[in-house]
Design an enzyme around this catalytic site. Structure first.
Site, PDB file in Angstrom:
ATOM      1  CB  SER A 181     -69.634  61.790  28.780  1.00  0.00           C
ATOM      2  OG  SER A 181     -70.231  63.014  28.480  1.00  0.00           O
TER       3      SER A 181
ATOM      4  CG  HIS B  90     -69.004  62.938  23.643  1.00  0.00           C
ATOM      5  ND1 HIS B  90     -68.179  63.838  24.282  1.00  0.00           N
ATOM      6  CD2 HIS B  90     -69.868  62.491  24.590  1.00  0.00           C
ATOM      7  CE1 HIS B  90     -68.542  63.935  25.549  1.00  0.00           C
ATOM      8  NE2 HIS B  90     -69.555  63.130  25.765  1.00  0.00           N
TER       9      HIS B  90
ATOM     10  CG  ASP C 162     -66.635  65.696  22.122  1.00  0.00           C
ATOM     11  OD1 ASP C 162     -67.698  66.353  22.102  1.00  0.00           O
ATOM     12  OD2 ASP C 162     -66.233  65.061  23.111  1.00  0.00           O
TER      13      ASP C 162
END
Length: 498
Positions: free
Chosen positions: A191, A455, A430
């Site tokens: 991320s 994710h 995602d």
């Protein structure tokens, strides 16, 4: 088996983001989706947070420099930065190092939920290192969190450029201390941490041989074309539409119904009752933000799955729109949950406060909601963000700084000319994949994408129940890293002969 209480507590903790979005400093700006590496696995397995930490994990603190880019005396102030090492599988000097770069949170959860390092350390005979991001967890400058976050003069040192410089300094310190100057380093992140890993490889190629950037939306900045156009909310909508067009259209219709009810006398009281809110709604935006988060969470983390949410909506016994939407909410929570919207519980605010600052300085992502999604349309409004940040912090965002410093515009042309050895991994379910690198840029700037992925799944702890496509994704990443390491050792051997 996970207890309903644990699941409820976990959902409450993460639902607090919705409340914060309308009641904290973040309220000044429109609520935006949260980047988080481990949110999904914690939602599914909340017991991980209370699991004992392996005895192989050893904690250290490095006296970190406050400001790496200034020579004023105040810049040399030190603070303690936490990092954790696991020597269990390390082959000693010259053996590889797998370094996890912390994101916008304490590394406590990462140590329990990130599996890629420990799963692959035996095969690589690698040392494992986990480094905490400055201003999070125990790595706080100025002696305390209250002092560090007190004013812009103290959290002005809180940015990604300083963070990756921290990682560089710590990795060099560790290599020197362990006489491991020739140990190749692979940096890993997910991320926002995945963005840091990619940027670290670009800025410090002499320290990191390669990088695995999982679910890293490095293209989610102004004036960069997203895939699909509309970005995050377009992907969420497509995820729902693929499961059930009826569900998609019910959600799309619901926003106008909510607005209509809210405008009635006692309308907020009616909505509070309809959705069994924990506290009375003071504005319809609280309910809207809550529902947006439910749908975003399902698409981004598959918890609950889009199938579960739509199963509740489509299977509702009542035909009115709000009853259907509420049935989807109930399906999203553990059985017998006492209430849903506006849950007020004690929760650590550092992640939300910290990320609020970061999105007010450099991490300005242009989230917009187009007319062709299932959400109420909201254009990206940079002026309102600037006004909110000035009001809250006295600082105006720099929306073009990230692409100026790290690159991003014309990435195919630019990165293939000076970048190398980065894996950009994405799950195409995602929503943040819309800002990710989705095609190979060169022979060593590679993408490993999965049609059904979510994710950061590839770097989360593995399980025997993992689907074949996820196992294959991880295997492909390992094969690529092995190629990088093999080339590094060939080059090292040739240079030593010289």
């Amino acid at each position: 088996m996970k207890s309903p209480l644990l699941l409820l507590q976990c959902l409450q903790i993460f639902s607090i983001a919705i409340l914060l979005a309308v009641s904290s400093v973040a309220a000044i700006r429109r609520r935006t989706p949260r980047l988080s590496t481990i949110r999904g696995v914690i939602l599914k397995h909340p017991e991980i947070l209370s699991a004992p930490l392996s005895e192989d994990m050893q904690t250290f603190y490095y006296k970190q420099t406050l400001d790496h880019f200034n020579y004023k005396p105040a810049s040399y102030v030190k603070f303690k930065q936490r990092y954790v090492m696991n020597f269990k599988y390390w082959g000693g000097p010259n053996a590889p190092i797998l370094a996890y770069l912390g994101e916008e949170d304490s590394i406590d959860g990462d140590l329990r939920a990130i599996g890629f390092l420990n799963d692959n350390a035996p095969g690589f005979k690698a040392l494992q290192i986990y480094i905490e991001h400055r201003y999070y967890g125990q790595s706080i400058p100025f002696g305390s969190r209250e002092e560090a976050m007190r004013k812009a003069n103290t959290f002005g040192y809180f940015n990604s450029v300083q963070a990756i410089a921290d990682y560089a300094e710590i990795l060099l310190h560790i290599k020197k201390k362990l006489h491991a100057q020739h140990s190749p380093v692979i940096v890993i992140g997910g991320s926002y941490g995945g963005m840091l890993a990619a940027w670290f490889r670009l800025k410090y190629p002499h320290i990191a041989v390669g990088a695995l950037a999982s679910s890293a939306p490095i293209l989610y900045f102004l004036n960069i074309k997203l895939t699909p156009p509309g970005g995050y909310y377009s992907v969420v909508s497509n995820d729902f539409k693929e499961v059930s067009e009826t569900c998609y259209h019910t959600i799309r219709k619901s926003w106008s119904v909510i607005d209509s009810v809210a405008s009635m006398p006692n309308g907020l009281a009616l909505l509070s009752q309809k959705f069994n809110s924990c506290q009375p709604l003071s504005d319809a935006s609280e309910l809207v933000s809550f529902l947006e988060d439910v749908y975003e969470r399902a698409a981004q983390y598959d918890w609950p799955s889009v199938n579960v949410v739509c199963g509740g909506i489509d299977g509702a016994s009542s035909n009115d729109t709000l009853s259907k939407i509420f049935a989807g909410v109930v399906a999203s929570f553990p059985p017998n949950s006492p209430c849903y919207v506006n849950q007020r519980i004690a929760v650590e605010l550092e992640t939300y406060d910290g990320w609020s600052w970061q999105t007010c300085s450099e991490m300005v992502m242009p989230f917009e909601i187009r007319n062709d999604t299932m959400f109420p349309s909201k254009p990206f409004d940079l002026k309102s963000i600037e006004d909110g940040c000035m009001s809250t912090y006295g600082v105006c965002p720099r929306p073009h700084w990230v692409t100026s410093y790290y690159g991003g515009n014309d990435i195919k042309l630019v990165l293939r000319r000076f970048g190398s050895n980065i894996i950009f991994s994405n799950g195409l379910k995602d929503p943040f994949s819309s800002g990710g690198v989705l095609e190979n840029l060169s022979e060593s700037l590679l993408t490993v994408s999965t049609k059904n992925g979510f994710h950061c799944l590839d770097i989360i702890i593995s399980s025997e129940s993992d689907p074949k496509w996820l196992v294959e994704q991880r295997s492909m990443e390992v094969k690529i890293i092995k190629r990088w390491l093999a080339k590094y050792y060939r080059d090292l051997k040739a240079l030593v002969k010289l």
